[in-house]
Enzyme design. Structure first.
Site, PDB file in Angstrom:
ATOM      1  CE1 TYR A  33      -0.991  -0.790   5.248  1.00 18.79           C
ATOM      2  CE2 TYR A  33      -3.050  -0.080   6.257  1.00 18.79           C
ATOM      3  CZ  TYR A  33      -1.824  -0.717   6.349  1.00 18.79           C
ATOM      4  OH  TYR A  33      -1.442  -1.267   7.543  1.00 18.79           O
ATOM      5  NE  ARG A  52       1.497   6.536   7.884  1.00 12.86           N
ATOM      6  CZ  ARG A  52       0.896   6.088   8.980  1.00 12.86           C
ATOM      7  NH1 ARG A  52       1.582   5.908  10.098  1.00 12.86           N
ATOM      8  NH2 ARG A  52      -0.383   5.797   8.971  1.00 12.86           N
ATOM      9  NE  ARG A 100       2.879 -13.080 -10.538  1.00 17.23           N
ATOM     10  CZ  ARG A 100       4.126 -13.483 -10.246  1.00 17.23           C
ATOM     11  NH1 ARG A 100       4.972 -13.776 -11.213  1.00 17.23           N
ATOM     12  NH2 ARG A 100       4.519 -13.574  -8.987  1.00 17.23           N
ATOM     13  CG  HIS A 102       9.475 -10.582  -9.868  1.00 14.69           C
ATOM     14  ND1 HIS A 102       8.739 -11.584 -10.463  1.00 14.69           N
ATOM     15  CD2 HIS A 102       9.676 -10.990  -8.592  1.00 14.69           C
ATOM     16  CE1 HIS A 102       8.515 -12.545  -9.602  1.00 14.69           C
ATOM     17  NE2 HIS A 102       9.076 -12.220  -8.443  1.00 14.69           N
ATOM     18  CE  LYS A 149      -1.182   2.750   7.330  1.00 17.24           C
ATOM     19  NZ  LYS A 149      -1.115   1.765   8.409  1.00 17.24           N
ATOM     20  CD  GLU A 182       5.628  -1.179  13.926  1.00 15.43           C
ATOM     21  OE1 GLU A 182       4.981  -0.118  14.019  1.00 15.43           O
ATOM     22  OE2 GLU A 182       6.134  -1.567  12.865  1.00 15.43           O
ATOM     23  CG  LEU A 207       3.723   2.939   9.971  1.00 14.80           C
ATOM     24  CD1 LEU A 207       4.227   2.946   8.530  1.00 14.80           C
ATOM     25  CD2 LEU A 207       2.250   2.571  10.007  1.00 14.80           C
TER      26      LEU A 207
HETATM   27  N1  PMP Z   1       2.510   0.206  13.298  1.00 14.27           N
HETATM   28  C1  PMP Z   1       1.878  -0.601  12.431  1.00 14.27           C
HETATM   29  C2  PMP Z   1       2.572  -1.837  11.956  1.00 14.27           C
HETATM   30  C3  PMP Z   1       0.584  -0.277  11.978  1.00 14.27           C
HETATM   31  O1  PMP Z   1      -0.042  -1.073  11.105  1.00 14.27           O
HETATM   32  C4  PMP Z   1      -0.046   0.875  12.487  1.00 14.27           C
HETATM   33  C5  PMP Z   1      -1.456   1.223  12.091  1.00 14.27           C
HETATM   34  N2  PMP Z   1      -1.582   1.466  10.745  1.00 14.27           N
HETATM   35  C6  PMP Z   1       0.654   1.690  13.379  1.00 14.27           C
HETATM   36  C7  PMP Z   1       1.941   1.326  13.769  1.00 14.27           C
HETATM   37  C8  PMP Z   1       0.061   2.955  13.923  1.00 14.27           C
HETATM   38  O2  PMP Z   1       0.036   3.964  12.922  1.00 14.27           O
HETATM   39  P1  PMP Z   1      -1.063   5.108  12.930  1.00 14.27           P
HETATM   40  O3  PMP Z   1      -1.006   5.747  14.268  1.00 14.27           O
HETATM   41  O4  PMP Z   1      -0.633   6.028  11.852  1.00 14.27           O
HETATM   42  O5  PMP Z   1      -2.372   4.441  12.664  1.00 14.27           O
END
Ligand code: PMP
Length: 304
Positions: A33, A52, A100, A102, A149, A182, A207
């Site tokens: 996403y 991304r 379904r 895997h 993501k 993070e 991310l």
């Molecule tokens: N880390 C995680 C786990 C996130 O879910 C997000 C937001 N999507 C971010 C960092 C920040 O990413 P962005 O600046 O691209 O929104």
């Protein structure tokens, strides 16, 4: 006004927007996403999120079923139909619906594409940023490819719920050495007691936030001392400032980590100047999405 969403080629009433029960996104979390902020009609960091998206899809060998121009046309139409100038665009692409198993199965299965739009009151978010948020810390329980993501957000969801129950705004996740990876939905930053801005390198443990990259560019433009390295919990609680970044919250100051108040408990000046710089920088090089085509407003692009 009926809220309208987009599912696989159709604009439908949001209440009726649905995917197949055997969609692999639903069955396995086999989907990726992106989230864009729309601010005053501008799709912030349009390019960064598309780049991304391409990367996430390619890391998982999911075919990208649409061109950027096609996604942009859908986004423009969603904003128009929902009459949104300030809000969020959510885009999800799953590997598609298939019996379904895997194993991916039929490679010809079409990826599922869903886009939704919602209005956001950025003034309320501004008020929150002016006060700052507190964060709790928790062990990072996620997998080793947090750079992708994906919609597999269960550990993130549980961490955010724990933060909510503790009256905090975010949960910072700790790796095995007690370094912050993070936040559950944001990147983590500090300004050290020596005045150095610091955030973890974009390894597989985080991310690589599009906002994170833009804020690094802003920091360089402002001539701030910056070091891209992991910082520990004990460094964080001794920091002069702390903040989080994400597409939906921009730069939001952190004023408390667990029971420790950061500095004097008020948002730090570097955090606030980066919040301003981020918004200004996006205003300068982001064309209005309602206008078709690219309108260069002049000024220096913040991301070279
Ligand atoms: N880390 C995680 C786990 C996130 O879910 C997000 C937001 N999507 C971010 C960092 C920040 O990413 P962005 O600046 O691209 O929104």
């Amino acid at each position: 006004l009926n809220r309208i969403s987009y599912v696989n080629g159709r604009f439908v009433r949001h209440a009726h927007a649905s995917v197949h029960v055997e969609d692999r996104g639903f069955q396995f979390g086999d989907a990726v996403y992106e989230v864009w902020t729309v601010f005053d009609g501008r799709l912030l960091d349009e390019e960064g999120h598309f780049t991304r998206l391409d990367r996430s899809l390619s890391e998982l060998s999911i075919r990208n079923p649409k061109s950027r121009q096609a996604y942009l046309a859908i986004i423009r139409e969603l904003l128009r139909r929902n009459r949104i100038r300030d809000g969020l665009i959510y885009l999800q692409v799953s590997r598609g619906a298939a019996p379904r198993d895997h194993v991916f199965g039929n490679q010809e299965a079409s990826p599922t594409v869903v886009l939704t739009a919602k209005r956001v009151d950025f003034k309320a978010k501004e008020a929150k940023a002016a006060i700052g948020v507190s964060v709790i810390t928790l062990r990072d329980q996620r997998w080793s490819r947090c750079d992708i993501k994906t919609v597999n957000l269960l550990p993130n969801v549980l961490a955010k719920q724990a933060a909510f129950e503790a009256g905090a705004g975010e949960a910072w996740l700790l790796d095995a050495e007690d370094f912050i990876t993070e936040g559950s939905s944001s990147n983590a930053w500090i300004v050290t007691s020596e005045g150095v801005l610091m955030t973890r390198p974009a390894d597989n443990a985080i991310l690589n936030g599009v906002t994170r990259r833009r804020v690094i560019a802003c920091a360089k433009q402002l001539g701030l001392g910056f070091e891209e390295r992991a910082f520990s919990l004990s460094e964080a609680v001794r920091a002069r400032e702390a903040f989080i970044t994400s597409a939906s919250t921009f730069v939001t100051p952190v004023v408390q980590i667990d029971d420790e108040i950061i500095a004097n408990g008020a948002p730090g000046s570097i955090s606030l100047s980066l919040r301003d710089a981020y918004q200004q920088c996006n205003q300068i090089d982001t064309p209005n999405i309602e206008q078709d085509g690219t309108v260069a407003a002049g000024g220096q692009p913040c991301i070279p």
